[in-house]
Design a protein around this motif. Structure first.
Motif, PDB file in Angstrom:
ATOM      1  N   SER A 162       3.858 -11.829  -3.724  1.00 38.90           N
ATOM      2  CA  SER A 162       4.205 -11.615  -2.324  1.00 38.90           C
ATOM      3  C   SER A 162       4.833 -10.242  -2.159  1.00 38.90           C
ATOM      4  CB  SER A 162       5.198 -12.684  -1.850  1.00 38.90           C
ATOM      5  OG  SER A 162       5.830 -12.307  -0.648  1.00 38.90           O
ATOM      6  N   PRO A 163       4.256  -9.372  -1.314  1.00 38.66           N
ATOM      7  CA  PRO A 163       4.870  -8.065  -1.064  1.00 38.66           C
ATOM      8  C   PRO A 163       6.299  -8.176  -0.547  1.00 38.66           C
ATOM      9  CG  PRO A 163       2.625  -8.102  -0.234  1.00 38.66           C
ATOM     10  CD  PRO A 163       2.948  -9.504  -0.633  1.00 38.66           C
TER      11      PRO A 163
ATOM     12  N   ILE B 150      -3.142  -0.929   5.320  1.00 40.66           N
ATOM     13  CA  ILE B 150      -2.029  -1.816   5.605  1.00 40.66           C
ATOM     14  C   ILE B 150      -2.431  -3.272   5.439  1.00 40.66           C
ATOM     15  CG2 ILE B 150      -2.505  -1.907   8.076  1.00 40.66           C
ATOM     16  CD1 ILE B 150       0.986  -1.856   6.399  1.00 40.66           C
ATOM     17  N   TYR B 151      -3.703  -3.598   5.715  1.00 40.36           N
ATOM     18  CA  TYR B 151      -4.106  -5.002   5.623  1.00 40.36           C
ATOM     19  C   TYR B 151      -4.110  -5.517   4.186  1.00 40.36           C
ATOM     20  CZ  TYR B 151      -8.734  -2.905   4.732  1.00 40.36           C
ATOM     21  OH  TYR B 151      -9.783  -2.159   4.231  1.00 40.36           O
ATOM     22  N   ASN B 152      -4.087  -4.598   3.202  1.00 36.03           N
ATOM     23  CA  ASN B 152      -3.956  -5.041   1.813  1.00 36.03           C
ATOM     24  C   ASN B 152      -2.577  -5.626   1.521  1.00 36.03           C
ATOM     25  OD1 ASN B 152      -6.558  -4.386   1.014  1.00 36.03           O
ATOM     26  ND2 ASN B 152      -6.007  -2.312   0.386  1.00 36.03           N
ATOM     27  N   LEU B 153      -1.598  -5.249   2.353  1.00 36.27           N
ATOM     28  CA  LEU B 153      -0.243  -5.775   2.179  1.00 36.27           C
ATOM     29  C   LEU B 153      -0.045  -7.103   2.904  1.00 36.27           C
ATOM     30  CD1 LEU B 153       1.768  -2.465   2.754  1.00 36.27           C
ATOM     31  CD2 LEU B 153       1.486  -3.651   0.577  1.00 36.27           C
ATOM     32  N   LEU B 154      -0.966  -7.438   3.791  1.00 37.62           N
ATOM     33  CA  LEU B 154      -0.802  -8.622   4.631  1.00 37.62           C
ATOM     34  C   LEU B 154      -1.529  -9.824   4.029  1.00 37.62           C
ATOM     35  CD1 LEU B 154      -1.360  -6.886   8.078  1.00 37.62           C
ATOM     36  CD2 LEU B 154       0.812  -7.389   6.941  1.00 37.62           C
TER      37      LEU B 154
ATOM     38  N   VAL C  42      11.891   5.759  -4.048  1.00 46.22           N
ATOM     39  CA  VAL C  42      10.716   5.938  -4.893  1.00 46.22           C
ATOM     40  C   VAL C  42      10.084   4.593  -5.248  1.00 46.22           C
ATOM     41  CG1 VAL C  42       9.962   6.620  -7.204  1.00 46.22           C
ATOM     42  CG2 VAL C  42      11.366   8.172  -5.851  1.00 46.22           C
ATOM     43  N   TYR C  43      10.893   3.627  -5.675  1.00 47.08           N
ATOM     44  CA  TYR C  43      10.330   2.339  -6.076  1.00 47.08           C
ATOM     45  C   TYR C  43       9.717   1.590  -4.890  1.00 47.08           C
ATOM     46  CZ  TYR C  43      11.556   2.316 -10.996  1.00 47.08           C
ATOM     47  OH  TYR C  43      11.587   2.592 -12.337  1.00 47.08           O
ATOM     48  N   LEU C  44      10.358   1.660  -3.730  1.00 45.17           N
ATOM     49  CA  LEU C  44       9.803   0.991  -2.552  1.00 45.17           C
ATOM     50  C   LEU C  44       8.489   1.638  -2.120  1.00 45.17           C
ATOM     51  CD1 LEU C  44      13.010   0.341  -0.422  1.00 45.17           C
ATOM     52  CD2 LEU C  44      11.518  -1.395  -1.422  1.00 45.17           C
ATOM     53  N   LEU C  45       8.476   2.980  -2.068  1.00 47.13           N
ATOM     54  CA  LEU C  45       7.271   3.679  -1.614  1.00 47.13           C
ATOM     55  C   LEU C  45       6.125   3.539  -2.612  1.00 47.13           C
ATOM     56  CD1 LEU C  45       8.836   6.932  -0.116  1.00 47.13           C
ATOM     57  CD2 LEU C  45       7.710   5.083   1.137  1.00 47.13           C
ATOM     58  N   ILE C  46       6.430   3.668  -3.914  1.00 49.27           N
ATOM     59  CA  ILE C  46       5.384   3.539  -4.921  1.00 49.27           C
ATOM     60  C   ILE C  46       4.816   2.124  -4.925  1.00 49.27           C
ATOM     61  CG2 ILE C  46       4.994   3.430  -7.416  1.00 49.27           C
ATOM     62  CD1 ILE C  46       4.798   6.227  -6.428  1.00 49.27           C
ATOM     63  N   SER C  47       5.678   1.119  -4.813  1.00 50.08           N
ATOM     64  CA  SER C  47       5.202  -0.270  -4.768  1.00 50.08           C
ATOM     65  C   SER C  47       4.310  -0.491  -3.560  1.00 50.08           C
ATOM     66  CB  SER C  47       6.391  -1.240  -4.731  1.00 50.08           C
ATOM     67  OG  SER C  47       7.172  -1.148  -5.903  1.00 50.08           O
ATOM     68  N   ALA C  48       4.723   0.037  -2.398  1.00 49.14           N
ATOM     69  CA  ALA C  48       3.903  -0.109  -1.192  1.00 49.14           C
ATOM     70  C   ALA C  48       2.572   0.607  -1.348  1.00 49.14           C
ATOM     71  CB  ALA C  48       4.665   0.437   0.016  1.00 49.14           C
ATOM     72  N   ALA C  49       2.589   1.800  -1.960  1.00 43.87           N
ATOM     73  CA  ALA C  49       1.343   2.540  -2.171  1.00 43.87           C
ATOM     74  C   ALA C  49       0.417   1.782  -3.115  1.00 43.87           C
ATOM     75  CB  ALA C  49       1.651   3.927  -2.727  1.00 43.87           C
ATOM     76  N   PHE C  50       0.975   1.259  -4.207  1.00 44.19           N
ATOM     77  CA  PHE C  50       0.160   0.507  -5.155  1.00 44.19           C
ATOM     78  C   PHE C  50      -0.554  -0.653  -4.470  1.00 44.19           C
ATOM     79  CE2 PHE C  50       2.911   1.576  -9.147  1.00 44.19           C
ATOM     80  CZ  PHE C  50       2.401   2.863  -9.123  1.00 44.19           C
ATOM     81  N   LEU C  51       0.207  -1.442  -3.713  1.00 49.52           N
ATOM     82  CA  LEU C  51      -0.355  -2.666  -3.136  1.00 49.52           C
ATOM     83  C   LEU C  51      -1.216  -2.390  -1.908  1.00 49.52           C
ATOM     84  CD1 LEU C  51       2.616  -5.165  -3.493  1.00 49.52           C
ATOM     85  CD2 LEU C  51       0.714  -4.721  -5.036  1.00 49.52           C
ATOM     86  N   SER C  52      -1.010  -1.258  -1.253  1.00 53.65           N
ATOM     87  CA  SER C  52      -1.892  -0.924  -0.126  1.00 53.65           C
ATOM     88  C   SER C  52      -3.218  -0.353  -0.606  1.00 53.65           C
ATOM     89  CB  SER C  52      -1.206   0.079   0.809  1.00 53.65           C
ATOM     90  OG  SER C  52      -0.942   1.298   0.138  1.00 53.65           O
TER      91      SER C  52
END
Length: 439
Positions: free
Chosen positions: A39-40, A177-181, A242-252
């Motif tokens: 879960s993101p 963004i839909y990859n995170l949803l 960095v960790y929040l942005l990188i995690s979001a980039a990975f999962l998007s």
């Protein structure tokens, strides 16, 4: 305490905070945590929870660094709060056992990625960790100002690359963004919720680990009353971003469902963003992160051994500064020799497994020294910040014990071996009092 010239500025102190926190794990831990948690939203909450813990700890360490602006970090604070024996146990655990294991692990972790960038033979890959450690030892021997400048540059470059990676994921159109949803529901195939959260907390702690290392170079930082709090708090804020942005980039870019393993993830992510050159580009990014971490570690770690020798708790030779360069040259050589020894034994993974529980306990004990200072702490955050930090450390220590108790207990035994060692080194302890700078 021998006089050390204060040659390091705010950038170097921030580089130490971010350098060890953002190393090899930045490309492996978020992917593994995301796959386990499923879960993101859960992933983001764990990062934010760890950031909250780190901020509470950063407030504690900022106060201690202001009061005792000397090199040595936790060793100095524990000595002032609890006396020489407990401080020596920390110094033995960290300087002689843990940090050589961490340095060896980072160097070994860098070798496969170096082989992706350079045409190295298998034999060259096997000796690459020794070369890496020797290189950074040499840099640190050349002087605090030079090594600080190189460390600052390496870590600023690393941060620039990581933020650019996030930006490229968005600009290139590969991030969706839909990859995170949906954000909250857990994906099929996720681990059981309780073990997943427990494992995620431990992994996040390991990833953030190292923000406290700036305290070890406090004796060489200019204007410590201003720069050290800024380094701790600003560094933790940068690490969190960095960790929040990188995690979001990975999962998007790669939805959780497509994640296979944390080792294959680097190639997957690089392939999507950069095509056939992806593995090489991401390997360069990993190497920058690892080199920044090793640079910070090889600068901070020897200062514990140096502080021990300065107080009379270790062999005097390791408490000497080079007359021209101003570096604790013997302490640096000892740390490197121990790291190379761990490499030769191939024991770095066992060293880290054994010692991490004790390291968490010493973090909590360091925060408790704020309640033992002669002059009371006056700050809006006191006493809540140390109480919350100590409570978080206790939770993580309990999770480590529940996950794998035998290595944790073995690590306690290794730490306690410092008691007879101290008696051998100091049959009649004579500690030089530390002149503190009261806040």
């Amino acid at each position: 305490m021998a006089n050390q010239s204060r040659q390091l500025g705010l950038a170097a102190a921030v580089a130490v905070v971010t350098g060890e926190s953002i190393a090899l794990g930045i490309f492996l831990t978020p992917a593994a945590m995301a796959k386990s948690l499923g879960s993101p939203m859960l992933l983001g909450l764990i990062w934010l929870g760890m950031a909250f813990m780190a901020m509470c700890g950063a407030l504690c360490y900022s106060e201690l660094a202001i009061r005792f602006p000397e090199s040595g970090g936790e060793y100095v604070y524990l000595r002032e709060g609890y006396g020489e024996q407990l401080a020596f146990l920390y110094g033995w655990m960290s300087s002689i056992v843990m940090y050589p294991g961490v340095a060896a692990a980072l160097a070994v972790g860098a070798a496969p990625y170096l082989a992706q960038v350079l045409p190295l033979s298998p034999q060259a890959v096997s000796i690459a960790p020794f070369v890496i450690l020797g290189l950074f030892c040499g840099i640190n021997l050349l002087g605090t100002r030079l090594s600080g400048a190189i460390m600052s540059f390496a870590n600023m470059l690393k941060l620039a690359v990581l933020f650019s990676l996030v930006g490229w994921a968005v600009v290139s159109g590969h991030a969706h963004i839909y990859n995170l949803l949906p954000l909250t529901p857990r994906r099929p195939g996720s681990d059981a919720i309780v073990p997943a959260i427990a494992g995620g907390i431990i992994s996040a702690f390991f990833s953030f680990g190292g923000w406290w290392e700036a305290s070890k170079i406090a004796g060489e930082v200019r204007n410590p009353r201003r720069n050290l709090p800024l380094a701790f708090l600003g560094g933790v804020a940068i690490v969190t971003a960095v960790y929040l942005l990188i995690s979001a980039a990975f999962l998007s870019v790669l939805p959780i469902e497509q994640l296979t393993s944390n080792t294959a993830f680097v190639a997957q992510f690089g392939g999507v963003l950069f095509g056939s050159a992806g593995a090489r580009v991401l390997s360069i990014c990993v190497l920058l992160c690892v080199c920044g971490g090793i640079a910070a570690l090889t600068m901070a770690a020897p200062r514990v051994c140096y502080a021990m020798a300065q107080s009379g708790a270790f062999f005097p030779a390791f408490g000497k500064l080079h007359p021209r360069l101003g570096t604790p040259i013997n302490a640096i050589l000892l740390q490197t020799a121990l790291s190379l020894g761990v490499l030769l034994l191939g024991a770095f993974d066992r060293v880290l497994a054994y010692i991490i529980f004790s390291a968490v306990v010493f973090l909590a004990l360091t925060a408790t020294t704020l309640f033992r200072t002669k002059e009371p702490v006056r700050g809006w955050w006191f006493p809540m910040a140390p109480i919350l930090f100590i409570a978080c450390c206790a939770v993580i220590a309990l999770l480590i014990l529940m996950h794998d108790p035998l290595p944790a207990l073995a690590g306690v035994g290794i730490v306690l071996c410092g008691i007879p060692l101290r008696r051998f080194l100091m049959p009649r302890p004579a500690v030089v009092p530390l002149t503190s700078e009261r806040g």
